[in-house]
Design an enzyme around this catalytic site. Sequence first.
Site, PDB file in Angstrom:
ATOM      1  CE  LYS A   1      -3.528  -0.637  -0.466  1.00  0.00           C
ATOM      2  NZ  LYS A   1      -4.141  -1.008  -1.768  1.00  0.00           N
TER       3      LYS A   1
ATOM      4  CB  THR B   1       9.369  -7.980  -4.519  1.00  0.00           C
ATOM      5  OG1 THR B   1       9.327  -8.785  -3.336  1.00  0.00           O
ATOM      6  CG2 THR B   1      10.420  -6.895  -4.325  1.00  0.00           C
ATOM      7  CG  HIS B   2       4.417  -5.905  -1.574  1.00  0.00           C
ATOM      8  ND1 HIS B   2       4.520  -4.625  -2.050  1.00  0.00           N
ATOM      9  CD2 HIS B   2       3.208  -6.374  -1.995  1.00  0.00           C
ATOM     10  CE1 HIS B   2       3.424  -4.325  -2.731  1.00  0.00           C
ATOM     11  NE2 HIS B   2       2.626  -5.368  -2.728  1.00  0.00           N
TER      12      HIS B   2
ATOM     13  CB  SER C   1      -3.539   2.603   2.520  1.00  0.00           C
ATOM     14  OG  SER C   1      -3.875   2.029   1.287  1.00  0.00           O
TER      15      SER C   1
ATOM     16  CE  LYS D   1      -6.753   8.341 -19.027  1.00  0.00           C
ATOM     17  NZ  LYS D   1      -7.417   7.802 -20.231  1.00  0.00           N
ATOM     18  CG  MET D   2      -2.769   4.034 -12.585  1.00  0.00           C
ATOM     19  SD  MET D   2      -2.222   2.934 -13.902  1.00  0.00           S
ATOM     20  CE  MET D   2      -1.709   1.510 -12.953  1.00  0.00           C
TER      21      MET D   2
ATOM     22  NE  ARG E   1      -8.677   3.702   2.080  1.00  0.00           N
ATOM     23  CZ  ARG E   1      -8.804   4.775   2.845  1.00  0.00           C
ATOM     24  NH1 ARG E   1     -10.009   5.276   3.075  1.00  0.00           N
ATOM     25  NH2 ARG E   1      -7.747   5.360   3.375  1.00  0.00           N
ATOM     26  CE  LYS E   2     -10.944   8.595   1.684  1.00  0.00           C
ATOM     27  NZ  LYS E   2     -11.000   9.424   2.923  1.00  0.00           N
TER      28      LYS E   2
END
Length: 253
Positions: free
Chosen positions: A48, A65-66, A96, A189-190, A215-216
């Site tokens: 996030k 990757t995270h 988030s 757009k995304m 979300r925002k």
Amino acid sequence: MQPAKETPRPALIPIRGVPMIKYFAENWGEVEGFQAQPDDLLISTYPKSGVELLQKRPSRRLVKTHLPVQLLPESFWEQDCKMIYMARNAKDVAVSYYYFYQMAKVHPDPGSWDHFLDDFTAGRVSFGSWHQHVRGWWEKRRDHRMLYLFYEDMKEDPRREIRKVLEFLGRPPSEGLVEAIAQHTSFTKMKQNFMANYKTIPTSVMDHSISPFMRKGVTGDWKNQFTVAQNERFDADYERQMEGTDLSFRMEI
């Protein structure tokens, strides 16, 4: 993806001390044994933390990757791959991530916001401690070909950050290309792009009626979530966990 008959929201499983969602942990051998190629581009973020700016991939293979730096497959270091890390301030990430935990049922139930905030602060969430994650990649940038970016900078001036990425990749940052990327990678757009917003995922795995995946996408939204007491407690812990580093974040712009 979650097996159809399995109970949702399984407990996290630690990998070398880092909590991971069950389905990721069960395939850890494949992750650890991943063989990078010299021209691979690695994109890393804490969950996030935003990576929309980097969705328009170059011709080379792009790997996202995270993982915290200590769990990255060794082949990426051995092959001296170029890496881009995107960091976002801890308070916005916590908010988030809380909403993401609610809608993405591969995670344990987050409980109340106050409970989740304590878990986040203590690193008891998937992919572990935000503090260790951002600090670990920040330190690695000194020894490797890495561009370290900040979400807040991207929101403030996306074209400036796009130029940084293009220059890092050795591509001429023509204004036409910069503008095209800025338009196609805007949050609006995304959010409409099914390849980015995960709306094709079954609701048994990601329930967008609870909260959308995207979300925002704003900076400073944490002020609408944190109480005064939570903010004071978070700030005190933040100062302790970030002591001794020259890495700093803007909590709003």
